[in-house]
Design a protein around this motif. Structure first.
Motif, PDB file in Angstrom:
ATOM      1  N   VAL A 101       0.842  -1.202   0.000  1.00 42.64           N
ATOM      2  CA  VAL A 101       0.000   0.000   0.000  1.00 42.64           C
ATOM      3  C   VAL A 101       0.873   1.246   0.000  1.00 42.64           C
ATOM      4  CG1 VAL A 101      -1.658   1.343   1.350  1.00 42.64           C
ATOM      5  CG2 VAL A 101      -1.985  -1.122   1.066  1.00 42.64           C
ATOM      6  N   ALA A 102       1.984   1.212   0.733  1.00 45.69           N
ATOM      7  CA  ALA A 102       2.879   2.369   0.796  1.00 45.69           C
ATOM      8  C   ALA A 102       3.541   2.647  -0.550  1.00 45.69           C
ATOM      9  CB  ALA A 102       3.943   2.141   1.871  1.00 45.69           C
ATOM     10  N   PRO A 111      -2.614   5.998  -3.970  1.00 45.06           N
ATOM     11  CA  PRO A 111      -3.974   5.686  -3.514  1.00 45.06           C
ATOM     12  C   PRO A 111      -4.965   5.489  -4.664  1.00 45.06           C
ATOM     13  CG  PRO A 111      -3.032   7.414  -2.164  1.00 45.06           C
ATOM     14  CD  PRO A 111      -2.067   7.186  -3.290  1.00 45.06           C
ATOM     15  N   ALA A 112      -4.717   6.175  -5.793  1.00 43.22           N
ATOM     16  CA  ALA A 112      -5.619   6.059  -6.943  1.00 43.22           C
ATOM     17  C   ALA A 112      -5.050   5.148  -8.027  1.00 43.22           C
ATOM     18  CB  ALA A 112      -5.901   7.436  -7.528  1.00 43.22           C
ATOM     19  N   ALA A 113      -4.103   4.309  -7.677  1.00 45.50           N
ATOM     20  CA  ALA A 113      -3.459   3.431  -8.664  1.00 45.50           C
ATOM     21  C   ALA A 113      -4.475   2.494  -9.320  1.00 45.50           C
ATOM     22  CB  ALA A 113      -2.351   2.620  -7.994  1.00 45.50           C
ATOM     23  N   THR A 114      -4.130   2.058 -10.532  1.00 47.67           N
ATOM     24  CA  THR A 114      -4.982   1.130 -11.285  1.00 47.67           C
ATOM     25  C   THR A 114      -4.147  -0.055 -11.751  1.00 47.67           C
ATOM     26  OG1 THR A 114      -6.373   2.939 -12.084  1.00 47.67           O
ATOM     27  CG2 THR A 114      -6.498   0.863 -13.287  1.00 47.67           C
ATOM     28  N   MET A 115      -4.723  -1.237 -11.665  1.00 52.22           N
ATOM     29  CA  MET A 115      -4.086  -2.433 -12.207  1.00 52.22           C
ATOM     30  C   MET A 115      -4.984  -3.023 -13.287  1.00 52.22           C
ATOM     31  SD  MET A 115      -2.877  -6.015 -10.395  1.00 52.22           S
ATOM     32  CE  MET A 115      -4.551  -6.681 -10.365  1.00 52.22           C
ATOM     33  N   THR A 116      -4.437  -3.208 -14.472  1.00 52.05           N
ATOM     34  CA  THR A 116      -5.171  -3.777 -15.601  1.00 52.05           C
ATOM     35  C   THR A 116      -4.505  -5.076 -16.007  1.00 52.05           C
ATOM     36  OG1 THR A 116      -5.625  -1.514 -16.357  1.00 52.05           O
ATOM     37  CG2 THR A 116      -6.073  -3.297 -17.902  1.00 52.05           C
ATOM     38  N   ALA A 117      -5.306  -6.110 -16.222  1.00 51.78           N
ATOM     39  CA  ALA A 117      -4.758  -7.421 -16.579  1.00 51.78           C
ATOM     40  C   ALA A 117      -5.324  -7.898 -17.906  1.00 51.78           C
ATOM     41  CB  ALA A 117      -5.057  -8.442 -15.480  1.00 51.78           C
ATOM     42  N   GLY A 147      -7.425   1.546  -6.944  1.00 50.87           N
ATOM     43  CA  GLY A 147      -7.163   1.851  -5.541  1.00 50.87           C
ATOM     44  C   GLY A 147      -5.979   1.067  -5.019  1.00 50.87           C
ATOM     45  N   GLY A 148      -5.026   1.765  -4.398  1.00 50.85           N
ATOM     46  CA  GLY A 148      -3.819   1.106  -3.927  1.00 50.85           C
ATOM     47  C   GLY A 148      -4.082  -0.044  -2.966  1.00 50.85           C
ATOM     48  N   GLU A 149      -4.970   0.152  -2.000  1.00 47.67           N
ATOM     49  CA  GLU A 149      -5.226  -0.902  -1.025  1.00 47.67           C
ATOM     50  C   GLU A 149      -5.920  -2.098  -1.667  1.00 47.67           C
ATOM     51  OE1 GLU A 149      -7.233  -1.604   3.395  1.00 47.67           O
ATOM     52  OE2 GLU A 149      -6.974   0.426   2.608  1.00 47.67           O
ATOM     53  N   ARG A 150      -6.844  -1.842  -2.575  1.00 54.84           N
ATOM     54  CA  ARG A 150      -7.535  -2.943  -3.257  1.00 54.84           C
ATOM     55  C   ARG A 150      -6.550  -3.758  -4.089  1.00 54.84           C
ATOM     56  NH1 ARG A 150     -12.522  -1.512  -6.729  1.00 54.84           N
ATOM     57  NH2 ARG A 150     -12.593  -3.800  -6.739  1.00 54.84           N
ATOM     58  N   ILE A 151      -5.629  -3.069  -4.760  1.00 53.85           N
ATOM     59  CA  ILE A 151      -4.631  -3.775  -5.563  1.00 53.85           C
ATOM     60  C   ILE A 151      -3.740  -4.621  -4.661  1.00 53.85           C
ATOM     61  CG2 ILE A 151      -2.610  -3.490  -7.059  1.00 53.85           C
ATOM     62  CD1 ILE A 151      -3.923  -0.919  -8.119  1.00 53.85           C
ATOM     63  N   ALA A 152      -3.293  -4.035  -3.561  1.00 58.11           N
ATOM     64  CA  ALA A 152      -2.410  -4.758  -2.643  1.00 58.11           C
ATOM     65  C   ALA A 152      -3.081  -6.030  -2.136  1.00 58.11           C
ATOM     66  CB  ALA A 152      -2.013  -3.850  -1.475  1.00 58.11           C
ATOM     67  N   ARG A 153      -4.316  -5.921  -1.709  1.00 61.29           N
ATOM     68  CA  ARG A 153      -5.018  -7.090  -1.178  1.00 61.29           C
ATOM     69  C   ARG A 153      -5.263  -8.124  -2.273  1.00 61.29           C
ATOM     70  NH1 ARG A 153      -6.328  -6.500   3.938  1.00 61.29           N
ATOM     71  NH2 ARG A 153      -6.431  -4.405   4.845  1.00 61.29           N
ATOM     72  N   HIS A 170       0.215   2.862 -12.062  1.00 61.03           N
ATOM     73  CA  HIS A 170      -0.498   1.905 -12.919  1.00 61.03           C
ATOM     74  C   HIS A 170       0.344   0.652 -13.076  1.00 61.03           C
ATOM     75  CE1 HIS A 170      -4.007   1.821 -15.881  1.00 61.03           C
ATOM     76  NE2 HIS A 170      -3.568   0.578 -15.786  1.00 61.03           N
ATOM     77  N   ILE A 171      -0.338  -0.488 -13.095  1.00 61.97           N
ATOM     78  CA  ILE A 171       0.299  -1.777 -13.371  1.00 61.97           C
ATOM     79  C   ILE A 171      -0.453  -2.422 -14.527  1.00 61.97           C
ATOM     80  CG2 ILE A 171       1.030  -3.999 -12.431  1.00 61.97           C
ATOM     81  CD1 ILE A 171       0.627  -2.854  -9.625  1.00 61.97           C
ATOM     82  N   TRP A 172       0.298  -2.843 -15.540  1.00 59.61           N
ATOM     83  CA  TRP A 172      -0.295  -3.583 -16.657  1.00 59.61           C
ATOM     84  C   TRP A 172       0.231  -5.012 -16.599  1.00 59.61           C
ATOM     85  CZ3 TRP A 172       1.763   1.357 -17.317  1.00 59.61           C
ATOM     86  CH2 TRP A 172       0.839   2.361 -17.634  1.00 59.61           C
ATOM     87  N   VAL A 173      -0.660  -5.959 -16.435  1.00 58.15           N
ATOM     88  CA  VAL A 173      -0.281  -7.357 -16.256  1.00 58.15           C
ATOM     89  C   VAL A 173      -0.724  -8.147 -17.484  1.00 58.15           C
ATOM     90  CG1 VAL A 173      -0.532  -9.411 -14.819  1.00 58.15           C
ATOM     91  CG2 VAL A 173      -0.558  -7.132 -13.757  1.00 58.15           C
ATOM     92  N   VAL A 174       0.240  -8.678 -18.229  1.00 63.97           N
ATOM     93  CA  VAL A 174      -0.068  -9.449 -19.434  1.00 63.97           C
ATOM     94  C   VAL A 174       0.147 -10.929 -19.130  1.00 63.97           C
ATOM     95  CG1 VAL A 174       0.484  -9.858 -21.861  1.00 63.97           C
ATOM     96  CG2 VAL A 174       0.619  -7.536 -20.909  1.00 63.97           C
TER      97      VAL A 174
END
Length: 316
Positions: free
Chosen positions: A219-220, A224-230, A245-251, A301-305
């Motif tokens: 999370v750190a 806080p507004a990060a996005t992860m796309t897969a 959301g950073g916390e949602r992505i972390a979890r 942002h994280i892009w996961v392929v």
């Protein structure tokens, strides 16, 4: 690359043939940036050469600049592909992410089933610079086909608008407007501003926190507004909608890590499209490639392929 029988017009040592084939690297670089797909870029370039060798020797010799002819044909093919790709991607399972490219040492020598079409050295294929950064390619996906072609040809490859117009099929003035509109899209998109060394450090810390399943540390590191796309393409498991959301992505990623078969799974720091990224390998095969955007020391942002079709260049 297999070409039609017209290749018999020239011997393997023919300077004219060498000059024609020397354009391949430039065409691949152009087509990948236009299409965001290495496989589609390969197909577009092969079709370009097929059209060249379908001409008579007399027609070939009448062309004043074969390189310009090849670029014009490749650009038009890519424009057509972009138009049909928009419809195909509407029916794509989940999110569509451009194909990630490895660094020199990671390149796989050969596409399965094509007789080894991928050279071992990516320097012969796609030059990795800011115009293939994943964040940049994703913004290109938001453009119309004409905007994308006009912008890439003029702003990235420095073709004059008169030549761009011949490819796009519009006036030079219209192409100037298309490129201007594309620049506004680029300018409106948040861009990573952190230096490469800082980004590499953030990604390394992220990798360690992920391996430790440390939600607080993750999370750190995430905005806080990060996005992860897969992108699994419907072929492998992947979240179908962006996780925001950073916390949602972390979890989420900690939960996924708990499900992963730990023995034989390796998470490696690697260059992805010229920027720091992560690669997951299981049993020696690449199963996931992740690209990141970092700003102000945090991942935005994280892009996961995960689609296997997009991981062919990574090999084992």
């Amino acid at each position: 690359m297999t070409t039609p029988s017209r290749r018999e017009h020239a011997s393997p040592t023919d300077p004219a043939l060498s000059a024609i084939m020397s354009e391949r690297r430039q065409l691949i670089n152009l087509a990948y940036r236009l299409l965001g797909s290495l496989a589609e870029a390969e197909d577009a370039v092969q079709e370009t050469y097929t059209r060249w060798y379908a001409m008579s020797r007399e027609r070939q010799e009448a062309i004043e600049s074969p390189g310009a002819w090849l670029t014009k044909v490749a650009g038009r093919i890519c424009l057509d592909v972009l138009g049909s790709a928009r419809a195909r991607r509407e029916s794509y399972v989940g999110e569509w992410i451009p194909e990630p490219l490895p660094d020199r040492a990671e390149w796989a020598a050969g596409r399965p089933g094509d007789g080894g079409g991928y050279p071992a050295d990516p320097a012969d294929r796609v030059t990795l610079d800011e115009s293939v950064d994943m964040a940049f390619l994703v913004v290109l996906e938001s453009m119309t086909p004409a905007e994308r072609v006009a912008f890439i040809l003029h702003d990235v490859f420095r073709y004059p608008f008169a030549e761009v117009a011949a490819i796009v099929g519009r006036t030079p003035a219209a192409c100037r407007q298309l490129a201007s509109s594309a620049r506004r899209r680029i300018g409106a998109a948040p861009a990573p501003v952190s230096p490469a060394t800082e980004r590499a450090g953030v990604i390394r810390d992220f990798k360690q926190a992920w391996e430790a399943k440390d939600i607080a540390a993750l999370v750190a590191l995430l905005d806080p507004a990060a996005t992860m796309t897969a992108d699994g393409g419907g072929r492998v498991g992947a979240v179908l909608r962006p996780v925001v959301g950073g916390e949602r992505i972390a979890r989420y990623i900690v939960e996924m890590a708990g499900r992963a078969p730990a023995p034989g799974l390796d998470l490696l720091e690697r260059s992805v499209n010229g920027s720091p990224g992560l690669v997951a390998r299981y049993g020696g095969a690449t199963v996931t490639v992740a690209a990141f955007a970092v700003a102000d020391g945090r991942i935005t942002h994280i892009w996961v392929v995960r689609n296997p079709e997009k991981l062919r260049p990574w090999g084992a």
